[in-house]
Design a protein around this motif. Sequence first.
Motif, PDB file in Angstrom:
ATOM      1  N   LYS A 108     114.693 -48.599 -78.538  1.00 28.46           N
ATOM      2  CA  LYS A 108     116.810 -47.914 -78.547  1.00 28.46           C
ATOM      3  C   LYS A 108     116.518 -47.570 -77.938  1.00 28.46           C
ATOM      4  O   LYS A 108     117.489 -47.814 -77.244  1.00 28.46           O
ATOM      5  CB  LYS A 108     115.982 -48.008 -80.296  1.00 28.46           C
ATOM      6  CG  LYS A 108     117.979 -48.321 -79.778  1.00 28.46           C
ATOM      7  CD  LYS A 108     118.371 -47.860 -81.305  1.00 28.46           C
ATOM      8  CE  LYS A 108     119.733 -47.437 -81.741  1.00 28.46           C
ATOM      9  NZ  LYS A 108     120.064 -46.792 -82.897  1.00 28.46           N
ATOM     10  N   THR A 109     116.228 -46.491 -77.539  1.00 32.33           N
ATOM     11  CA  THR A 109     116.473 -45.037 -76.723  1.00 32.33           C
ATOM     12  C   THR A 109     116.363 -45.489 -75.699  1.00 32.33           C
ATOM     13  O   THR A 109     116.695 -44.839 -74.141  1.00 32.33           O
ATOM     14  CB  THR A 109     116.189 -43.626 -77.393  1.00 32.33           C
ATOM     15  OG1 THR A 109     115.475 -44.162 -77.488  1.00 32.33           O
ATOM     16  CG2 THR A 109     117.111 -43.357 -78.692  1.00 32.33           C
ATOM     17  N   PHE A 110     115.109 -46.158 -75.007  1.00 39.46           N
ATOM     18  CA  PHE A 110     114.442 -45.516 -74.019  1.00 39.46           C
ATOM     19  C   PHE A 110     113.722 -44.254 -73.204  1.00 39.46           C
ATOM     20  O   PHE A 110     114.028 -43.648 -72.428  1.00 39.46           O
ATOM     21  CB  PHE A 110     114.872 -46.116 -72.791  1.00 39.46           C
ATOM     22  CG  PHE A 110     114.281 -47.044 -72.077  1.00 39.46           C
ATOM     23  CD1 PHE A 110     113.514 -48.531 -72.144  1.00 39.46           C
ATOM     24  CD2 PHE A 110     113.451 -46.579 -70.757  1.00 39.46           C
ATOM     25  CE1 PHE A 110     112.163 -49.128 -72.580  1.00 39.46           C
ATOM     26  CE2 PHE A 110     112.279 -47.418 -70.397  1.00 39.46           C
ATOM     27  CZ  PHE A 110     112.308 -49.333 -70.651  1.00 39.46           C
ATOM     28  N   GLU A 114     106.226 -41.468 -76.951  1.00 38.03           N
ATOM     29  CA  GLU A 114     105.454 -42.015 -77.394  1.00 38.03           C
ATOM     30  C   GLU A 114     105.165 -43.441 -76.386  1.00 38.03           C
ATOM     31  O   GLU A 114     104.172 -43.926 -75.543  1.00 38.03           O
ATOM     32  CB  GLU A 114     105.469 -42.782 -78.954  1.00 38.03           C
ATOM     33  CG  GLU A 114     105.222 -41.471 -79.436  1.00 38.03           C
ATOM     34  CD  GLU A 114     105.609 -41.283 -80.297  1.00 38.03           C
ATOM     35  OE1 GLU A 114     106.804 -40.631 -79.561  1.00 38.03           O
ATOM     36  OE2 GLU A 114     105.600 -39.566 -81.250  1.00 38.03           O
ATOM     37  N   THR A 115     106.741 -43.944 -76.293  1.00 38.18           N
ATOM     38  CA  THR A 115     106.582 -45.282 -76.101  1.00 38.18           C
ATOM     39  C   THR A 115     106.687 -45.517 -74.225  1.00 38.18           C
ATOM     40  O   THR A 115     105.689 -46.075 -73.296  1.00 38.18           O
ATOM     41  CB  THR A 115     108.124 -45.978 -76.090  1.00 38.18           C
ATOM     42  OG1 THR A 115     107.713 -46.324 -78.041  1.00 38.18           O
ATOM     43  CG2 THR A 115     108.329 -47.698 -75.374  1.00 38.18           C
ATOM     44  N   ILE A 116     107.474 -43.570 -73.787  1.00 38.44           N
ATOM     45  CA  ILE A 116     107.101 -44.158 -72.838  1.00 38.44           C
ATOM     46  C   ILE A 116     106.470 -43.608 -71.734  1.00 38.44           C
ATOM     47  O   ILE A 116     105.635 -44.392 -70.691  1.00 38.44           O
ATOM     48  CB  ILE A 116     108.355 -42.810 -72.106  1.00 38.44           C
ATOM     49  CG1 ILE A 116     110.010 -43.191 -72.560  1.00 38.44           C
ATOM     50  CG2 ILE A 116     108.549 -42.806 -70.173  1.00 38.44           C
ATOM     51  CD1 ILE A 116     110.474 -44.745 -72.112  1.00 38.44           C
ATOM     52  N   MET A 175     112.069 -45.232 -96.608  1.00 38.16           N
ATOM     53  CA  MET A 175     111.310 -43.330 -96.568  1.00 38.16           C
ATOM     54  C   MET A 175     112.283 -43.280 -94.814  1.00 38.16           C
ATOM     55  O   MET A 175     112.519 -41.767 -95.926  1.00 38.16           O
ATOM     56  CB  MET A 175     110.148 -42.914 -96.780  1.00 38.16           C
ATOM     57  CG  MET A 175     109.114 -43.658 -97.973  1.00 38.16           C
ATOM     58  SD  MET A 175     107.435 -44.139 -97.860  1.00 38.16           S
ATOM     59  CE  MET A 175     106.853 -42.448 -97.544  1.00 38.16           C
ATOM     60  N   GLU A 176     112.378 -43.841 -94.417  1.00 37.87           N
ATOM     61  CA  GLU A 176     113.192 -42.913 -92.901  1.00 37.87           C
ATOM     62  C   GLU A 176     114.563 -42.975 -94.175  1.00 37.87           C
ATOM     63  O   GLU A 176     115.145 -42.184 -92.989  1.00 37.87           O
ATOM     64  CB  GLU A 176     112.899 -43.668 -91.359  1.00 37.87           C
ATOM     65  CG  GLU A 176     113.382 -43.229 -90.509  1.00 37.87           C
ATOM     66  CD  GLU A 176     112.992 -43.173 -89.089  1.00 37.87           C
ATOM     67  OE1 GLU A 176     113.349 -44.229 -88.414  1.00 37.87           O
ATOM     68  OE2 GLU A 176     112.081 -42.532 -88.898  1.00 37.87           O
ATOM     69  N   SER A 177     115.483 -43.868 -94.213  1.00 37.73           N
ATOM     70  CA  SER A 177     116.375 -44.417 -95.060  1.00 37.73           C
ATOM     71  C   SER A 177     116.988 -43.281 -96.048  1.00 37.73           C
ATOM     72  O   SER A 177     118.124 -42.805 -95.790  1.00 37.73           O
ATOM     73  CB  SER A 177     117.016 -45.726 -95.615  1.00 37.73           C
ATOM     74  OG  SER A 177     116.437 -46.543 -94.378  1.00 37.73           O
TER      75      SER A 177
HETATM   76  O1  F6P Z   1     111.950 -41.009 -84.480  1.00 36.13           O
HETATM   77  C1  F6P Z   1     111.672 -42.078 -85.271  1.00 36.13           C
HETATM   78  C2  F6P Z   1     112.534 -43.194 -84.469  1.00 36.13           C
HETATM   79  O2  F6P Z   1     113.611 -42.518 -83.970  1.00 36.13           O
HETATM   80  C3  F6P Z   1     112.538 -43.559 -84.806  1.00 36.13           C
HETATM   81  O3  F6P Z   1     113.946 -44.200 -86.169  1.00 36.13           O
HETATM   82  C4  F6P Z   1     112.912 -45.044 -84.151  1.00 36.13           C
HETATM   83  O4  F6P Z   1     112.544 -46.523 -84.602  1.00 36.13           O
HETATM   84  C5  F6P Z   1     112.358 -44.746 -83.633  1.00 36.13           C
HETATM   85  O5  F6P Z   1     111.772 -43.066 -83.898  1.00 36.13           O
HETATM   86  C6  F6P Z   1     111.293 -45.654 -81.921  1.00 36.13           C
HETATM   87  O6  F6P Z   1     112.486 -44.699 -81.156  1.00 36.13           O
HETATM   88  P1  F6P Z   1     113.005 -46.158 -79.850  1.00 36.13           P
HETATM   89  O7  F6P Z   1     113.059 -47.482 -80.673  1.00 36.13           O
HETATM   90  O8  F6P Z   1     114.295 -45.546 -79.659  1.00 36.13           O
HETATM   91  O9  F6P Z   1     112.121 -45.826 -79.331  1.00 36.13           O
END
Ligand code: F6P
Length: 553
Positions: A208-210, A214-216, A360-362
């Motif tokens: 979502k945020t890019f 971890e993802t990057i 749980m995050e909610s």
């Molecule tokens: O760190 C928690 C969180 O922000 C979650 O709420 C979200 O689903 C996850 O990280 C991944 O975030 P993003 O889709 O922005 O990479």
Amino acid sequence: MTPLIDCTKTAAWAQLHSIAQSLEPDLRQWFELDPGRVERFTFQAGDLHVDLSKNLINDEILGQLVELAERVGLEHKRDEMFAGERINITEGRAVLHTALRRPKGDSLIVDGVDVVAEVHQVLEQIYAFADQVRDGRWLGITGKPIQTVINIGIGGSDLGPVMVYEALLPYVKPGLECRFISNIDPTDVAQKTQGVDPETTLFIVASKTFTTLETITNAKLARTWLLDSLRERGISDDAEAIKRHFVAVSTALDKVAAFGIDPQNAFGFWDWVGGRYSVDSAVGTAVAIAIGPERFAEFLAGFHTIDEHFAHTELAQNVPALLGLLNVWYTDFLGAASHAVLPYAQSLHRFAAYLQQLTMESNGKGVRVDGSPVTTDTGEIFWGEPGTNGQHAFYQLIHQGTRLIPADFIAVANPAYPLKQGEQDVHELFLANFLAQTKALAFGKTEAEVRAEGTADEIVPHRVFAGNRPTTSIFAPALTPAVVGQLIALYEHITFTQGVVWGINSFDQWGVELGKQLANQITPALAGDATALESQDASTQALIAYYHEHRQP
Ligand code: F6P
């Protein structure tokens, strides 16, 4: 905005408290004395047949719970969410995952924009892309069609797609496989890229945020793996390789472009979709490719069915509202700290993991929307595994342990694979276990019954089952895309209901931030930066010392 009411100050709360004090649950007797109990406590929402009769409730309790929901303004709050009001006040955002599944032609204007029209524009883009991949028209750099789709994401950008992909495996196009990379543990990238052909692999970077570390990081590792593997085969046009083998899903399309992914190959969504509520947005692109646009549309329609039910059904018959209220009953009045979710469907083996983030995050919050401390316990621990596996692992504690663990049992009438062992329909063996477990938990086994079996005196107490262990049975015709969508929406609205009663913001997640910040400060210390090391506490310093001592060059 609906005024904030302290749930514990309502008359219904006081009433529920006093009922709980004197409650002597006796499901055996309640069933015996009340032949209408099952019918009265069984509800329908879409394809979901929901039997609440084995819960520790009676008409008075349910009536007071509904009264509580009315007092705290559940219906108003729900309507505000559906209308796109900025109910996520700490982030100043609307909460509109329900708009993601509204049918084409519907309209919802928020800040002058028709969000439903925008949703369908993106869906069409995703569907066109999914069709190209499925039909073999989307080609890798060497002209070969895609066989493996690897989704890179974490949290909401991973758990939903994985869970739904696994749940709907029987619908996946033969010859296509999806894999999912989430953990920054390098094992994940290393293992998930093993055995796949770079020429026929497509990566979806979902964030979502890019900006998620971890993802990057994993996306960069995957990019290196792709380019290196192609180079070994004599292919060195990196820009073209990324264009053919990487697409992205994000609300931050500028950051996608900066990563090197062609913005033409990016699917957007909006800040009003929370990560854990996003599998029905572009985050579900891997699933849309795997099962195809038609099935994906059925999946979205499933969500919408439950949205309609939640939005328009009176509270006394409103399944997500009732289940959310029941969770409040167990958490705040009967002392339950956890909630088990036990699907009798192997395909739902990631459902509990998915629900852990959703719930749980909610609802793991300690302050209310106005910043004041919560006035009662919130956010129970969700956990579970599919039956029958769980039966041979942790059910012992649910049956005879000292803790109250309300459990949701989920089953379907039609199996994906109707296998027979001789004359025996194996799905019936499976369902017999689902029914037997809820029965054993509810009605137990008395001392007299144990003795009547000729059990030795000293063993009798060990074989007694107290019963009165609450369960909800959720039955559906089959695990279709629509039913999976319905199940997810059901739990989304259960979570919402609980959050409203507790007066918390179920849509932010500040609790994950501190760890992220500290990890950034600790990373240089692990790499040997003396100043970064000095600023750590003694325990962290000692653990880093252990690491330096044992890490091989
Ligand atoms: O760190 C928690 C969180 O922000 C979650 O709420 C979200 O689903 C996850 O990280 C991944 O975030 P993003 O889709 O922005 O990479």
